[in-house]
Write a protein that holds these residues in place. Structure first.
Motif, PDB file in Angstrom:
ATOM      1  N   THR A 185      34.241  79.835 -32.706  1.00 47.09           N
ATOM      2  CA  THR A 185      33.271  80.497 -33.581  1.00 47.09           C
ATOM      3  C   THR A 185      33.961  81.205 -34.733  1.00 47.09           C
ATOM      4  O   THR A 185      33.541  81.088 -35.897  1.00 47.09           O
ATOM      5  CB  THR A 185      32.429  81.516 -32.782  1.00 47.09           C
ATOM      6  N   GLY A 187      36.877  80.529 -35.963  1.00 48.94           N
ATOM      7  CA  GLY A 187      37.460  79.518 -36.841  1.00 48.94           C
ATOM      8  C   GLY A 187      36.442  78.949 -37.811  1.00 48.94           C
ATOM      9  O   GLY A 187      36.720  78.788 -39.003  1.00 48.94           O
ATOM     10  N   VAL A 188      35.241  78.640 -37.313  1.00 51.91           N
ATOM     11  CA  VAL A 188      34.196  78.082 -38.187  1.00 51.91           C
ATOM     12  C   VAL A 188      33.752  79.118 -39.217  1.00 51.91           C
ATOM     13  O   VAL A 188      33.601  78.801 -40.407  1.00 51.91           O
ATOM     14  CB  VAL A 188      32.993  77.598 -37.354  1.00 51.91           C
ATOM     15  N   LEU A 190      35.418  81.746 -40.360  1.00 48.37           N
ATOM     16  CA  LEU A 190      36.484  81.956 -41.341  1.00 48.37           C
ATOM     17  C   LEU A 190      36.591  80.764 -42.277  1.00 48.37           C
ATOM     18  O   LEU A 190      36.856  80.920 -43.481  1.00 48.37           O
ATOM     19  CB  LEU A 190      37.824  82.182 -40.630  1.00 48.37           C
ATOM     20  N   GLY A 191      36.373  79.557 -41.744  1.00 48.58           N
ATOM     21  CA  GLY A 191      36.406  78.363 -42.579  1.00 48.58           C
ATOM     22  C   GLY A 191      35.343  78.398 -43.665  1.00 48.58           C
ATOM     23  O   GLY A 191      35.612  78.071 -44.829  1.00 48.58           O
ATOM     24  N   LEU A 192      34.124  78.818 -43.301  1.00 49.65           N
ATOM     25  CA  LEU A 192      33.043  78.930 -44.282  1.00 49.65           C
ATOM     26  C   LEU A 192      33.366  80.001 -45.324  1.00 49.65           C
ATOM     27  O   LEU A 192      33.006  79.875 -46.501  1.00 49.65           O
ATOM     28  CB  LEU A 192      31.733  79.263 -43.574  1.00 49.65           C
ATOM     29  N   TRP A 193      34.044  81.071 -44.891  1.00 49.44           N
ATOM     30  CA  TRP A 193      34.426  82.143 -45.810  1.00 49.44           C
ATOM     31  C   TRP A 193      35.525  81.661 -46.761  1.00 49.44           C
ATOM     32  O   TRP A 193      35.477  81.912 -47.973  1.00 49.44           O
ATOM     33  CB  TRP A 193      34.892  83.353 -45.010  1.00 49.44           C
ATOM     34  N   ILE A 194      36.501  80.945 -46.227  1.00 47.58           N
ATOM     35  CA  ILE A 194      37.609  80.440 -47.047  1.00 47.58           C
ATOM     36  C   ILE A 194      37.110  79.451 -48.085  1.00 47.58           C
ATOM     37  O   ILE A 194      37.613  79.401 -49.213  1.00 47.58           O
ATOM     38  CB  ILE A 194      38.684  79.801 -46.150  1.00 47.58           C
ATOM     39  N   LEU A 195      36.090  78.650 -47.722  1.00 50.33           N
ATOM     40  CA  LEU A 195      35.505  77.716 -48.690  1.00 50.33           C
ATOM     41  C   LEU A 195      35.038  78.462 -49.931  1.00 50.33           C
ATOM     42  O   LEU A 195      35.212  77.989 -51.063  1.00 50.33           O
ATOM     43  CB  LEU A 195      34.320  76.981 -48.059  1.00 50.33           C
ATOM     44  N   ASP A 196      34.468  79.627 -49.721  1.00 57.18           N
ATOM     45  CA  ASP A 196      33.980  80.429 -50.833  1.00 57.18           C
ATOM     46  C   ASP A 196      35.131  80.976 -51.672  1.00 57.18           C
ATOM     47  O   ASP A 196      35.060  81.049 -52.901  1.00 57.18           O
ATOM     48  CB  ASP A 196      33.129  81.579 -50.291  1.00 57.18           C
ATOM     49  N   SER A 210      28.780  78.741 -48.106  1.00 58.97           N
ATOM     50  CA  SER A 210      29.343  80.013 -47.663  1.00 58.97           C
ATOM     51  C   SER A 210      28.233  80.993 -47.298  1.00 58.97           C
ATOM     52  O   SER A 210      27.379  81.325 -48.128  1.00 58.97           O
ATOM     53  CB  SER A 210      30.232  80.607 -48.757  1.00 58.97           C
TER      54      SER A 210
END
Length: 253
Positions: A185, A187-188, A190-196, A210
């Motif tokens: 959870t 990881g997903v 943080l991944g959505l945040w990093i995309l932004d 994001s």
């Protein structure tokens, strides 16, 4: 009251009881209160330091923009970090404790179980949201607030917490190990945040995925219909996926 509603409430009460009997939940709640209060007092001190200078500006930012908006932003970020620790046992814990078979065989729909667990954790998160709103309202003792912006930020924080919870609930249903659910959870999210963060074009398609980007719209006082639709659809999608996952477990025995 319908039987459906009673079952959801019963399961939500059970989850709340388990949360409030957990040292981890109390620690995380206290940590959020400590950090958010520190941010609030820090922003208040900064505002008082520049208040005389702001009075010389034609349309200066108000106390809500300078103090409250950063507190809501920090609350959203902290929810992103702690939600995986609270959702990891919602379903994976049932597998680990060998109680999932009892739930699956009981005359309870998977929808009741999923919505009950979701509701229980959301009620817990309301304590955090009430804290932030309470800190905001305390500023009325020395000034005025932009209640439109406060309402928008509150709605945004509630929706983003629901998104985190729905995602965490789904990932918890994919494994029998709570720690794997927590890592997955986080990881997903943080991944959505990093995309932004990595997307340089503010209007790029990547930004639209994001969750925190959509929350920022609410935290600026913009209740954008697209952001509302995206966050609500995100919540519904992962709740349905969780229900289908558990229905599959029941079907295959």
């Amino acid at each position: 009251m319908k039987v459906l509603d009673i079952m959801i409430i019963t399961i939500a009460q059970k989850e709340l009881s388990m949360l409030f009997s957990s040292l981890l939940a109390w620690f995380l709640l206290a940590l959020m209160q400590l950090v958010l209060t520190w941010v609030f007092l820090n922003r208040l001190d900064a505002f008082l330091g520049v208040q005389s200078q702001l009075m010389q500006i034609a349309n200066p930012p108000g106390v809500t923009e300078i103090i409250i908006t950063p507190v809501f932003a920090m609350a959203a970020l902290m929810l992103l970090m702690i939600t995986p620790l609270l959702t990891m046992r919602l379903i994976a814990g049932e597998y680990q404790n060998h109680t999932m078979a009892l739930l699956v065989s009981a005359p309870i729909s998977m929808t009741d179980i999923v919505l009950g667990k979701f509701t229980g954790l959301m009620i817990f998160f309301l304590a955090v949201i009430v804290l932030v709103v309470g800190l905001s309202i305390s500023l009325l003792a020395g000034g005025t607030l932009d209640f439109g912006l406060l309402l928008s930020s509150t709605v945004g924080l509630l929706l983003i917490a629901a998104c985190f919870t729905a995602l965490g609930l789904y990932i918890s249903s994919l494994t029998t190990y709570p720690i794997i659910a927590a890592v997955g959870t986080l990881g997903v999210l943080l991944g959505l945040w990093i995309l932004d963060i990595v997307a340089h074009d503010a209007d790029s398609l990547i930004h639209q995925f994001s969750l925190l980007k959509h929350f920022e719209n609410f935290n600026r006082g913009m209740i954008d219909s697209f952001s509302v639709a995206y966050l609500v659809l995100f919540i519904i999608t992962f709740l349905i996926l969780t229900i289908q996952r558990l229905d599959g477990e029941r079907l295959h025995g």
